[in-house]
Write a protein that holds these residues in place. Structure first.
Motif, PDB file in Angstrom:
ATOM      1  N   ARG A 107      20.074 -11.276   5.529  1.00 21.29           N
ATOM      2  CA  ARG A 107      20.397 -10.414   6.694  1.00 21.29           C
ATOM      3  C   ARG A 107      22.183 -10.693   6.654  1.00 21.29           C
ATOM      4  NH1 ARG A 107      17.190 -13.732  10.464  1.00 21.29           N
ATOM      5  NH2 ARG A 107      18.252 -15.148   9.252  1.00 21.29           N
ATOM      6  N   PHE A 108      23.212 -11.427   6.170  1.00 24.09           N
ATOM      7  CA  PHE A 108      23.999 -11.764   6.204  1.00 24.09           C
ATOM      8  C   PHE A 108      24.834  -9.838   5.531  1.00 24.09           C
ATOM      9  CE2 PHE A 108      27.794 -12.870   2.642  1.00 24.09           C
ATOM     10  CZ  PHE A 108      28.640 -12.419   3.518  1.00 24.09           C
ATOM     11  N   LEU A 109      24.358  -9.861   4.210  1.00 20.70           N
ATOM     12  CA  LEU A 109      24.545  -8.579   3.136  1.00 20.70           C
ATOM     13  C   LEU A 109      24.766  -7.966   4.087  1.00 20.70           C
ATOM     14  CD1 LEU A 109      23.072  -9.368  -0.216  1.00 20.70           C
ATOM     15  CD2 LEU A 109      26.070  -9.117   0.959  1.00 20.70           C
ATOM     16  N   ARG A 110      23.197  -7.560   5.187  1.00 15.79           N
ATOM     17  CA  ARG A 110      23.696  -6.165   6.290  1.00 15.79           C
ATOM     18  C   ARG A 110      24.268  -6.002   7.362  1.00 15.79           C
ATOM     19  NH1 ARG A 110      17.849  -7.664   5.849  1.00 15.79           N
ATOM     20  NH2 ARG A 110      17.938  -8.650   7.175  1.00 15.79           N
ATOM     21  N   ARG A 111      24.766  -7.318   7.340  1.00 13.37           N
ATOM     22  CA  ARG A 111      25.636  -7.443   8.713  1.00 13.37           C
ATOM     23  C   ARG A 111      27.088  -6.977   8.346  1.00 13.37           C
ATOM     24  NH1 ARG A 111      26.068 -12.942   9.967  1.00 13.37           N
ATOM     25  NH2 ARG A 111      28.269 -12.546  10.634  1.00 13.37           N
ATOM     26  N   LEU A 112      27.098  -7.804   6.665  1.00 10.61           N
ATOM     27  CA  LEU A 112      28.473  -7.145   5.769  1.00 10.61           C
ATOM     28  C   LEU A 112      28.602  -5.764   5.791  1.00 10.61           C
ATOM     29  CD1 LEU A 112      31.210  -7.510   4.087  1.00 10.61           C
ATOM     30  CD2 LEU A 112      30.099  -8.149   2.297  1.00 10.61           C
ATOM     31  N   TRP A 113      27.664  -5.107   4.977  1.00 11.42           N
ATOM     32  CA  TRP A 113      27.182  -3.505   5.241  1.00 11.42           C
ATOM     33  C   TRP A 113      27.500  -2.894   6.581  1.00 11.42           C
ATOM     34  CZ3 TRP A 113      26.185  -0.692   0.795  1.00 11.42           C
ATOM     35  CH2 TRP A 113      26.176   0.055  -0.064  1.00 11.42           C
ATOM     36  N   ALA A 114      26.931  -3.370   7.474  1.00 10.66           N
ATOM     37  CA  ALA A 114      27.002  -2.619   8.587  1.00 10.66           C
ATOM     38  C   ALA A 114      28.967  -2.276   8.949  1.00 10.66           C
ATOM     39  CB  ALA A 114      26.248  -3.165   9.702  1.00 10.66           C
ATOM     40  N   GLN A 115      29.287  -3.643   8.992  1.00  8.80           N
ATOM     41  CA  GLN A 115      30.808  -4.531   9.601  1.00  8.80           C
ATOM     42  C   GLN A 115      31.397  -3.104   8.811  1.00  8.80           C
ATOM     43  OE1 GLN A 115      32.195  -5.627  11.541  1.00  8.80           O
ATOM     44  NE2 GLN A 115      30.801  -6.506  12.535  1.00  8.80           N
ATOM     45  N   VAL A 116      30.687  -2.636   7.314  1.00  5.67           N
ATOM     46  CA  VAL A 116      32.465  -1.676   6.725  1.00  5.67           C
ATOM     47  C   VAL A 116      31.670  -0.155   7.326  1.00  5.67           C
ATOM     48  CG1 VAL A 116      32.447  -0.386   4.656  1.00  5.67           C
ATOM     49  CG2 VAL A 116      31.881  -3.226   4.622  1.00  5.67           C
ATOM     50  N   GLU A 117      30.308  -0.070   7.552  1.00  4.06           N
ATOM     51  CA  GLU A 117      29.959   1.587   8.731  1.00  4.06           C
ATOM     52  C   GLU A 117      30.216   1.734   9.381  1.00  4.06           C
ATOM     53  OE1 GLU A 117      26.406   2.976   6.635  1.00  4.06           O
ATOM     54  OE2 GLU A 117      28.173   2.388   5.640  1.00  4.06           O
ATOM     55  N   ARG A 118      30.089   0.318  10.527  1.00  5.92           N
ATOM     56  CA  ARG A 118      31.094   0.585  11.458  1.00  5.92           C
ATOM     57  C   ARG A 118      32.960   0.714  11.297  1.00  5.92           C
ATOM     58  NH1 ARG A 118      31.336  -4.356  15.991  1.00  5.92           N
ATOM     59  NH2 ARG A 118      33.277  -4.347  15.128  1.00  5.92           N
ATOM     60  N   HIS A 119      33.090   0.046  10.907  1.00  5.60           N
ATOM     61  CA  HIS A 119      34.963   0.082  10.403  1.00  5.60           C
ATOM     62  C   HIS A 119      35.309   1.575   9.725  1.00  5.60           C
ATOM     63  CE1 HIS A 119      39.401  -1.017   9.043  1.00  5.60           C
ATOM     64  NE2 HIS A 119      38.862  -0.272   7.968  1.00  5.60           N
ATOM     65  N   MET A 120      34.542   2.109   8.808  1.00  7.09           N
ATOM     66  CA  MET A 120      34.994   3.625   8.067  1.00  7.09           C
ATOM     67  C   MET A 120      34.202   4.787   9.403  1.00  7.09           C
ATOM     68  SD  MET A 120      36.247   2.435   5.791  1.00  7.09           S
ATOM     69  CE  MET A 120      36.728   4.162   4.778  1.00  7.09           C
ATOM     70  N   ALA A 121      33.644   4.075  10.704  1.00  5.66           N
ATOM     71  CA  ALA A 121      33.115   5.611  11.212  1.00  5.66           C
ATOM     72  C   ALA A 121      34.279   5.458  11.837  1.00  5.66           C
ATOM     73  CB  ALA A 121      31.812   5.003  11.677  1.00  5.66           C
ATOM     74  N   GLY A 122      35.176   4.702  12.705  1.00  6.98           N
ATOM     75  CA  GLY A 122      36.406   4.865  13.215  1.00  6.98           C
ATOM     76  C   GLY A 122      37.936   5.742  12.610  1.00  6.98           C
ATOM     77  N   ALA A 123      38.464   5.697  13.759  1.00 10.68           N
ATOM     78  CA  ALA A 123      39.738   5.806  12.528  1.00 10.68           C
ATOM     79  C   ALA A 123      40.264   5.113  11.842  1.00 10.68           C
ATOM     80  CB  ALA A 123      40.605   6.247  13.650  1.00 10.68           C
ATOM     81  N   ALA A 124      40.781   6.583  10.793  1.00 11.09           N
ATOM     82  CA  ALA A 124      41.580   6.260   9.432  1.00 11.09           C
ATOM     83  C   ALA A 124      42.095   4.114  10.111  1.00 11.09           C
ATOM     84  CB  ALA A 124      41.964   6.637   8.644  1.00 11.09           C
ATOM     85  N   ALA A 125      42.472   3.221   9.095  1.00 14.58           N
ATOM     86  CA  ALA A 125      43.350   2.919   9.377  1.00 14.58           C
ATOM     87  C   ALA A 125      44.419   2.418   7.810  1.00 14.58           C
ATOM     88  CB  ALA A 125      42.819   0.987   8.113  1.00 14.58           C
ATOM     89  N   PRO A 126      45.555   2.612   9.232  1.00 16.18           N
ATOM     90  CA  PRO A 126      46.946   3.132   8.729  1.00 16.18           C
ATOM     91  C   PRO A 126      47.428   1.806   7.312  1.00 16.18           C
ATOM     92  CG  PRO A 126      47.885   2.116  11.212  1.00 16.18           C
ATOM     93  CD  PRO A 126      45.913   2.489  10.686  1.00 16.18           C
ATOM     94  N   ALA A 127      48.936   1.753   7.248  1.00 18.64           N
ATOM     95  CA  ALA A 127      49.535   0.742   6.014  1.00 18.64           C
ATOM     96  C   ALA A 127      49.306  -0.488   7.065  1.00 18.64           C
ATOM     97  CB  ALA A 127      50.820   0.337   5.797  1.00 18.64           C
ATOM     98  N   LEU A 128      49.530  -2.108   7.110  1.00 19.46           N
ATOM     99  CA  LEU A 128      49.505  -3.275   8.421  1.00 19.46           C
ATOM    100  C   LEU A 128      50.816  -3.275   8.343  1.00 19.46           C
ATOM    101  CD1 LEU A 128      47.898  -5.518   9.035  1.00 19.46           C
ATOM    102  CD2 LEU A 128      48.713  -6.821   7.230  1.00 19.46           C
ATOM    103  N   ASP A 129      52.149  -3.484   9.215  1.00 20.68           N
ATOM    104  CA  ASP A 129      52.249  -3.652   9.997  1.00 20.68           C
ATOM    105  C   ASP A 129      53.158  -4.910  10.025  1.00 20.68           C
ATOM    106  OD1 ASP A 129      55.490  -3.642  10.725  1.00 20.68           O
ATOM    107  OD2 ASP A 129      55.647  -2.711  12.189  1.00 20.68           O
TER     108      ASP A 129
END
Length: 889
Positions: free
Chosen positions: A697-719
């Motif tokens: 379950r934990f690995l599936r949740r991690l996978w899902a978090q990464v997918e959801r994150h990458m489906a959104g707008a690209a991440a800029p550099a951290l300010d």
RNA sequence: GCGAAAGUGGCGAAAUUGGUAGACGCACAGGCUUCAGGUGCCUGCGACCGCAAGGUUGUGGGGGUUCGAGUCCCCCCUUUCGCACCA
């Protein structure tokens, strides 16, 4: 494969077949393909980087991987991958402890040659280890049954013979008179041969020994120089070596010129000696028995009976007067010499002075034989006590049992009033001057008997010649190869049954001679494999590469090897050091002993009370609302089964869980994750499939978090400068986790808490729904870190997720392990607990740099605290900045 | 018998240097999503009292040290492991 085209318009043709979520089988195959293509874990010496030799105890190729292997090798793999990510040049080898009795048993049962059976098992288990994704350098693989391997062992042995470190003497074995063979202790069941059922006899046969006792003191002292070894292991080894200091003292034997030497750790009790006890095998006993048929019968009787310790334990103390008398060296009294059942020929001198007042065994024999019991030691509190108080103790010692503690000497003439040390010094000095005795150190450690009367082992390279005796096989004639194409007709070793193999010529005189048909104890092969791994292909045992890799930086294996293997391993290293083969005094600087893998057992009883054990995988459990087990039932027929308690995974209780089936169902990463999460490495690990599902379950949740994150707008550099308070908190949690996980992997070997910290961090990340540029950047930073931090444990999933986070395919072991950012770790506010009289009453938020006075004022003003303090006098306030304020009223 | 380690919710466990006991996970309960679920998500969860706020209590048992103890000291109980006639 069919040529038929797929039916058109089939629903099996989706437009974009985006795989749904985490697919462990595909992910793991892809990662392993990549590692194998680039030869990721093949290493060579590299002077530019620190080396790290991570070694797990090599497996016996029993047929299939079990959970104990999975746990052991996963621990090693986590440490290996972590160390490599910190920049070290890591070698993690693997091999096979391929000789041993199970192959012979299997050969008898299945009518296959042991060699064939063993090699087939190796092929299968290698595939299974590879399926687990371990970062092993397979170019270093070895099998101890290969002549290329054991030739070096034979060569070392003939050199040890030349040095006098190996020798031959008679020793007792278990002999099965029906099968005409020697049995190992575990093959003797209730005093009978496990196959024949015949009563097992003690029999003396000549066997080869290594002089480990020459190294007893060094093996003992060396433990102090091993801070990286667990204390329990060192304690067990110390007890096994069993050093004891005492006095060796010769008694004159009345009417002869003989002297009888005894060893005692309690010379202070000498004046209480009322007889002497000698072992049944003692020369004096044998001589006395020659003239005394009754005594001879008694000695024969002593010889009978099992060799096992358990039998010895229950035996009563038996003894018999030899008729000989020894002269007490101080009083001149004539003391009877008894043969006693409990005196061991193999320890000390095989003779003891019997002090029934102060030794329980002597006391029991004295009672049985009505021999005098004298009180010569009193405890502290009786040192200056009146005679009647001492009399009470004297009666107790006569009636109830020996007083075995140290104390003060009484009734000992000129030695009265001395303590143990004074008496030892006085007596040692006296007897040294008289040439009658000396201070002496004895060890319970015995020389290592390396002969086994078995077939499937390394042949002992010796030739027996009627004229020349036992002659070592010359080095240029090594190896003596064990024939593998053999048929097992019965229990007997095929090389013992085969006159052609045995027949040879004496290397010394050229006359007809016979080969030794005994083989080495398999502990011989596992005593030096760690050195051979460093030098694959070397024509000698090792070459110069050995000095680069040794010592082993981390050794991992089961606690069951705490004594024998780990002591032989250390001993062999010292032997090799003294032969100039290796450098350094110890083979391994750090040792981790992992616990057992255990599981619940379930059973049903039939009418006769016979238990049928049911595998946990085939049992359904119902629980009440508290989570307690209500009933367990067999999945096959729904019938109720009983819960039998938690036991080590074993065939006999049918509670083993097959790693293969778990990997097939959940993937190797999930199995690795569970075996690291469920318990700390040294403790026993309870297998729970529900727990495994939690890890999936934990690995599936991690996978899902990464997918959801990458489906959104690209991440800029951290300010960093513009982080909100919430973002700062999350980033601090991230960097605290980075710090903790590194410490847990590297220093603490606390993998369960590292995983818990990563789970906690993922919970924080998934709760934050921050779509701002900094929020996205922070999530990118956090997910990348989690993937890298998890890599040592779940390398396949991390390999895939790293790419999903936008990186090119790469070897994660060469990506540096994340480091905490000191700035991110800084806090401006902390939560302090406020206690009143030691009881928690509230918390306050305060600036990190708040003064003690300010903290005190805030604590007193905390609403709950203020209410409680009404009408009370504050007597004292203890302020521990950053932690706690305790108000005492 | 000797030696070692350990005892914390229903379960596996965490608490690293004496400073907010129970992190994390499992199980369980309630809810949402779903045609459906051995899926996913949310909430609760040591015990006792209380609608709640909150209170009391709680780390095998008993004592002690300390402002403060799961942690340190003493005694006892239990479990596991190792050794077991070693003079």
């Amino acid at each position: 494969m069919s040529d038929t085209p797929a039916p058109s318009g089939s629903s099996r043709e989706p437009a974009a077949p985006e795989p749904a979520g985490y697919q462990p089988a595909a992910v793991e195959a892809a990662a392993r393909r990549y590692w194998s293509e680039i030869g990721a874990f093949e290493v060579v010496e590299d002077p530019s980087r620190p080396k790290f030799y991570c070694l797990s105890m090599l497996p016996y190729p029993s047929g299939a991987l079990h959970m104990g292997h999975v746990r052991n090798y996963t621990i090693g793999d986590v440490i290996s991958r972590y160390q490599r990510m910190t920049g070290k040049n890591v070698v993690q080898p693997m091999g096979w402890d391929a000789f041993g009795l199970p192959a012979e048993n299997a050969a008898i049962k299945n009518k296959t040659a042991p060699g064939k059976w063993t090699r087939a098992n190796i092929e299968h288990m290698r595939v299974q280890l590879q399926m687990m994704g371990y970062a092993i350098d397979w170019t270093r693989e070895l099998a101890t049954c290969d002549p290329d391997y054991y030739v070096h062992e034979q060569r070392v042995f003939v050199r040890l013979l030349a040095k006098g470190m190996a020798y031959r003497k008679s020793s007792v074995v278990n002999w099965d008179p029906v099968d005409q063979t020697v049995l190992a202790n575990e093959q003797v069941v209730d005093g009978r041969g496990w196959r024949s059922g015949a009563l097992v006899e003690k029999r003396e046969i000549p066997q080869w020994f290594l002089k480990i006792t020459d190294y007893a003191q060094e093996l003992l002292d060396g433990l102090d120089a091993l801070p990286g070894w667990p204390e329990p292991v060192k304690t067990m080894q110390r007890n096994w070596i069993g050093r004891s200091e005492g006095l060796e003292l010769a008694f004159d034997v009345e009417g002869t010129d003989d002297r009888l030497s005894v060893f005692t750790t309690r010379p202070d009790t000498l004046m209480g000696a009322t007889f002497l006890s000698i072992a049944g095998e003692h020369p004096l006993a044998l001589r006395a028995a020659a003239a005394d048929p009754d005594l001879a019968a008694f000695l024969a009787d002593l010889k009978r009976g099992g060799v096992s310790e358990a039998e010895l334990e229950t035996q009563v103390k038996r003894g018999r007067d030899t008729g000989l008398r020894a002269i007490h060296p101080i009083t001149g009294e004539a003391l009877p010499i008894y043969v006693a059942s409990f005196v061991l020929m193999s320890y000390g001198t095989g003779a003891v002075m019997a002090v029934p007042g102060h030794d329980q065994r002597d006391w029991e024999l004295a009672k049985a034989k009505d021999l005098p019991i004298r009180l010569v030691i009193v405890p502290d509190e009786l040192r200056h006590a009146p005679p009647d108080a001492v009399e009470k103790l004297r009666r107790r010692v006569t009636e109830e049992g020996a007083f075995t503690e140290r104390g003060w000497l009484v009734s000992s003439g000129q030695y009265d009033g001395m303590d143990f040390q004074q008496a030892l010094d006085a007596l040692a000095t006296r007897f040294e001057a008289e040439g009658r005795g000396a201070r002496r150190v004895n060890y319970r450690l015995r020389d290592w008997g390396v002969s086994r009367q078995r077939y499937w082992g390394c042949p002992i390279p010796v030739i027996h010649c009627a004229a020349c005796g036992a002659v070592p096989v010359p080095e240029d004639q090594l190896p003596v190869v064990l024939p593998e194409d053999v048929a097992f007709l019965g229990v007997q070793s095929p090389i013992k049954a085969d006159p052609d193999w045995r027949r040879t010529l004496c290397p010394r005189c050229g006359g007809p001679a016979e080969r030794e048909t005994d083989t080495f104890d398999t502990f011989m092969e596992s005593s030096w494999y760690y050195a051979r791994y460093t030098s694959p292909g070397a024509s000698d045992m090792v070459d110069a590469r050995v000095d680069h890799w040794l010592p082993v930086d981390q050794y991992i294996g089961g606690i069951e090897h705490a004594i024998l293997h780990l002591l032989y391993f250390r001993f062999y290293h010292k032997l090799l050091r003294d032969m100039g083969v290796v450098k350094g005094d110890e083979p391994a600087t750090n040792l981790l002993t992992q616990g057992m893998v255990v599981a619940e057992t379930f059973y049903r009883e039939d009418a006769s009370g016979e238990r049928e054990w049911i595998n946990p995988a085939d049992v359904d459990i119902e629980r009440d609302e508290r989570g307690r087990i209500l009933r367990a039932s067999a999945r096959s027929d729904g019938g109720r089964v009983s819960v039998g308690g938690i036991e080590k995974m074993a065939k006999s209780k049918n509670n083993g869980v097959d790693p293969q089936s778990m990997v097939d169902k959940y993937g190797a990463d999930t199995v690795r994750l569970f075996s690291m999460f469920a318990a700390p490495p040294e403790q026993s690990l309870e297998w729970s499939e529900a727990g495994v599902e939690g890890m999936a379950r934990f690995l599936r949740r991690l996978w899902a978090q990464v997918e959801r994150h990458m489906a959104g707008a690209a991440a800029p550099a951290l300010d960093v400068a513009s982080l909100t308070a919430g973002q700062k908190t999350l980033r601090r949690q991230l960097h605290e986790t980075i710090q903790k996980v590194g410490d847990d992997y590297g220093r603490r070997h606390s993998f369960n808490t590292a995983i818990a910290a990563l789970m906690e961090l993922l919970n924080h990340v998934s709760k934050s729904d921050d779509a701002s540029p900094n929020g996205r950047a922070l999530r990118q930073e956090a997910l990348e870190a989690i993937v890298l931090l998890l890599n040592p444990i779940t390398p396949h999933a991390s390999h895939a997720l790293r790419q999903r986070l936008g990186h090119a395919e790469t070897l994660l072991e060469d990506v540096p392990f994340p480091r905490p950012d000191a700035a991110a770790l800084e806090r401006d506010a902390v939560t302090l607990a406020v206690q009143v009289n030691g009881k928690l009453r509230g918390t306050i938020e305060a600036a990190v740099d708040a003064s003690r006075e300010a903290l005190e004022a805030m604590a007193l003003a905390e609403p709950h605290v203020a209410v409680l303090l009404q009408g009370k006098t504050v007597r004292k306030v203890i302020v521990v900045p950053g932690k706690i304020v305790n108000i005492v009223v």
